[in-house]
Enzyme design. Structure first.
Site, PDB file in Angstrom:
ATOM      1  N   ASP A  87       1.326   5.334   1.157  1.00 15.46           N
ATOM      2  CA  ASP A  87       0.899   6.477   1.962  1.00 15.46           C
ATOM      3  C   ASP A  87       1.515   7.716   1.337  1.00 15.46           C
ATOM      4  OD1 ASP A  87      -0.323   4.802   3.819  1.00 15.46           O
ATOM      5  OD2 ASP A  87       1.564   4.507   4.892  1.00 15.46           O
TER       6      ASP A  87
ATOM      7  N   ASP B 161       9.555   6.196  12.956  1.00 11.93           N
ATOM      8  CA  ASP B 161      10.347   5.315  13.810  1.00 11.93           C
ATOM      9  C   ASP B 161      11.775   5.055  13.300  1.00 11.93           C
ATOM     10  OD1 ASP B 161       9.179   3.857  11.759  1.00 11.93           O
ATOM     11  OD2 ASP B 161       8.165   2.417  13.063  1.00 11.93           O
TER      12      ASP B 161
ATOM     13  N   ASP C 268       0.846  -1.194   0.000  1.00  8.91           N
ATOM     14  CA  ASP C 268       0.000   0.000   0.000  1.00  8.91           C
ATOM     15  C   ASP C 268       0.883   1.246   0.000  1.00  8.91           C
ATOM     16  OD1 ASP C 268       0.810   0.139   2.708  1.00  8.91           O
ATOM     17  OD2 ASP C 268      -0.900  -1.116   3.262  1.00  8.91           O
TER      18      ASP C 268
HETATM   19  P1  ATP Z   1       4.327  -2.213   6.410  1.00  3.49           P
HETATM   20  O1  ATP Z   1       5.109  -2.464   5.183  1.00  3.49           O
HETATM   21  O2  ATP Z   1       4.223  -3.413   7.235  1.00  3.49           O
HETATM   22  O3  ATP Z   1       3.022  -1.497   6.181  1.00  3.49           O
HETATM   23  P2  ATP Z   1       5.125   0.338   7.399  1.00  3.49           P
HETATM   24  O4  ATP Z   1       6.429   0.847   7.910  1.00  3.49           O
HETATM   25  O5  ATP Z   1       4.611   0.950   6.146  1.00  3.49           O
HETATM   26  O6  ATP Z   1       5.249  -1.214   7.270  1.00  3.49           O
HETATM   27  P3  ATP Z   1       2.735   1.324   8.602  1.00  3.49           P
HETATM   28  O7  ATP Z   1       2.056   0.898   9.844  1.00  3.49           O
HETATM   29  O8  ATP Z   1       2.028   1.234   7.304  1.00  3.49           O
HETATM   30  O9  ATP Z   1       4.067   0.471   8.546  1.00  3.49           O
HETATM   31  O10 ATP Z   1       3.252   2.789   8.872  1.00  3.49           O
HETATM   32  C1  ATP Z   1       3.554   3.731   7.863  1.00  3.49           C
HETATM   33  C2  ATP Z   1       4.665   4.656   8.323  1.00  3.49           C
HETATM   34  O11 ATP Z   1       4.261   5.383   9.493  1.00  3.49           O
HETATM   35  C3  ATP Z   1       5.949   3.975   8.726  1.00  3.49           C
HETATM   36  O12 ATP Z   1       6.784   3.700   7.637  1.00  3.49           O
HETATM   37  C4  ATP Z   1       6.576   4.983   9.679  1.00  3.49           C
HETATM   38  O13 ATP Z   1       7.176   6.035   8.978  1.00  3.49           O
HETATM   39  C5  ATP Z   1       5.361   5.527  10.402  1.00  3.49           C
HETATM   40  N1  ATP Z   1       5.064   4.776  11.626  1.00  3.49           N
HETATM   41  C6  ATP Z   1       4.224   3.698  11.752  1.00  3.49           C
HETATM   42  N2  ATP Z   1       4.172   3.261  13.011  1.00  3.49           N
HETATM   43  C7  ATP Z   1       4.986   4.070  13.727  1.00  3.49           C
HETATM   44  C8  ATP Z   1       5.341   4.142  15.098  1.00  3.49           C
HETATM   45  N3  ATP Z   1       4.865   3.276  15.983  1.00  3.49           N
HETATM   46  N4  ATP Z   1       6.197   5.126  15.474  1.00  3.49           N
HETATM   47  C9  ATP Z   1       6.667   6.014  14.584  1.00  3.49           C
HETATM   48  N5  ATP Z   1       6.383   5.991  13.280  1.00  3.49           N
HETATM   49  C10 ATP Z   1       5.552   5.043  12.838  1.00  3.49           C
HETATM   50 MG    MG Z   2       2.591   0.541   5.284  1.00  3.95          MG
END
Ligand code: ATP
Ligand code: MG
Length: 459
Positions: free
Chosen positions: A89, A166, A87
């Site tokens: 963002d 993060d 996905d």
């Molecule tokens: P995935 O590929 O599993 O979706 P992701 O890193 O994209 O991993 P998401 O939950 O979709 O995870 O989060 C999108 C973005 O938001 C992350 O890449 C990060 O920049 C930020 N983020 C998500 N969770 C946190 C957190 N707990 N603390 C700080 N930043 C976060």
């Molecule tokens: Mg994601």
């Protein structure tokens, strides 16, 4: 397509500078986009074809309206690792209302921090406004005693948005129009070196949000990145902070972990970092049950293989496998207490799913599937008369059969049973009748409930 792209990139120079466009649109918020390192496509080599059209249309739409807009977070990291993101963002300096006005098919969601969902066909892009941090605020009721951030809902500029993410690998901003990445924390170099590194002081960041510990383990397993030593070392000491996190949030994270395609590796890593213990009853079950270990491992391997082959996986099926040995133990206990097998199984199912529902917010639709799969298992043993035909017609037959095969593979039930059902399901009606005659009598119990009922009067 390529021609259009080239036109767009090269015509950029002739366009008014972004701040001029912004002024024309009445959007005069101060921008900070100079402190990030700008990395061009010649260096990062992202394959633009891996981006979804919806993501490109979203950034384009916002930029045309005079705003800044970037693909951000996990998607950029995945693109750098040559993986197709699941996905996308987008981060922007437009407020949710402004985003909503740009796209006809969009809606504002969320109460705590408002985001906008922009829809193109069946794809949804999540657009968030650059967020700031509370940490400099004098109003300290935003932070719990443990350091956990309770509220996280102020707008900020891009630099602030980057610092509250993060890992360095997750704080990258990609502009599909220029194909540049803005990198505020050396994330591109870290990814290229295969390292997952926390932004800022890891202990403080874990205290702000303990779920980041789970994310470190999950993302390193999923992406094959090594956790930086300073990011890794505080985890076992801080693991207990996960106890303060709302169960529904842990559940979401755990679902991601088990459906990532790297469940086995994640489970091993959780155990290594001491994150499984007492974290969730379910995880204890998965990682600490000696009898069930083989079954759970097979189930996780099976899930990983399906995810990697892009086949659908059902969380209900996964939970049914993770908890099966709990059910078996309770089933035996209820039978020893004098209950007949089928009612005993139902008592066991209710007990196990109630315990999990209380501590873990397992969604009802998952627990219904889970119970259906369990409840059908004894019916595979009843290979007489019309019963097997009825079972084949059951809407959950396929899931229950796949579950039976796992039980066979783990050695819990005889392989013969699984093989028989494979043949039976594939056969034509006549062959099915022949197959019914091949069932060894000892393996073909008359339904117990009826036999017992007849005996009851003399008891
Ligand atoms: P995935 O590929 O599993 O979706 P992701 O890193 O994209 O991993 P998401 O939950 O979709 O995870 O989060 C999108 C973005 O938001 C992350 O890449 C990060 O920049 C930020 N983020 C998500 N969770 C946190 C957190 N707990 N603390 C700080 N930043 C976060
Ligand atoms: Mg994601």
């Amino acid at each position: 397509m390529i021609k259009k792209l080239l036109q767009r990139v090269f015509s950029k120079k002739d366009k008014p500078a972004k701040h001029e466009v912004a002024k024309q649109n009445g959007h005069t918020k101060k921008r900070v986009d100079t402190s990030g390192k700008r990395i061009s496509n010649q260096t990062h080599r992202i394959d633009r074809r891996l981006l979804s059209t919806a993501a490109i249309k979203t950034t384009e739409g916002l930029q045309k309206a005079g705003f800044e807009a970037y693909v951000v977070g996990g998607a950029v990291r995945d693109l750098l690792l040559k993986k197709r993101p699941k996905d996308f963002d987008v981060a922007t300096d437009a407020t949710p209302e402004q985003v909503n006005r740009v796209f006809r098919r969009s809606r504002i969601i969320g109460r705590r921090f408002r985001l906008v969902h922009v829809m193109f066909g069946d794809e949804t892009i999540e657009v968030s406004t650059f967020r700031g941090s509370h940490l400099g605020d004098t109003d300290d009721n935003q932070v719990a005693d443990s350091g956990r951030i309770l509220r996280d809902n102020v707008f900020g500029n891009q630099e602030e948005d980057a610092v509250r993410r993060d890992f360095t690998a997750n704080a990258l901003y990609y502009d599909p129009a220029t194909e540049d990445i803005l990198d505020f924390h050396n994330g591109v170099a870290d990814i290229q070196a295969g390292i997952l590194k926390m932004i800022g002081d890891p202990v403080t960041r874990y205290r702000e949000d303990p779920v980041r510990m789970l994310r470190a383990v999950r993302l390193s397993a999923k992406l094959g990145l090594k956790i930086d030593p300073n990011t890794e070392s505080p985890i076992p000491k801080l693991a207990e902070l996960l106890g303060d996190v709302p169960p529904s949030r842990l559940f979401d994270e755990m679902l991601k972990l088990f459906l990532s395609g790297h469940a086995i590796q994640s489970a091993v890593q959780l155990r290594k970092h001491g994150l499984h213990h007492g974290l969730l009853p379910l995880l204890d079950v998965v990682l600490e049950q000696p009898i069930g270990a083989k079954f759970v491992n097979l189930a996780l391997k099976n899930t990983d293989a399906r995810v990697l082959a892009e086949k659908p996986v059902s969380p209900g099926f996964l939970f049914a496998t993770l908890l099966w040995h709990e059910v078996l133990v309770a089933w035996q206990r209820y039978q020893k207490q004098g209950n007949r097998p089928i009612p005993a199984l139902h008592m066991a199912m209710t007990e196990v799913s109630d315990i999990q529902a209380e501590k873990l917010a397992i969604h009802k639709r998952y627990s219904t599937t889970m119970k259906e799969i369990w409840g059908l298992q004894p019916r595979f043993e009843m290979r007489v008369g019309k019963r097997p035909f009825g079972l084949l017609e059951h809407p959950r037959y396929r899931a229950a059969y796949d579950f039976l095969l796992l039980r066979c593979e783990s050695g819990e039930v005889d392989m013969e049973l699984g093989e028989w059902w494979t043949k039976f399901a594939e056969a034509q009606t006549e062959e099915r009748l022949t197959l019914l005659n091949t069932v060894p009598p000892s393996n073909n119990p008359e339904p117990r409930s009826r036999r017992r009922r007849r005996r009851k009067p003399s008891a």
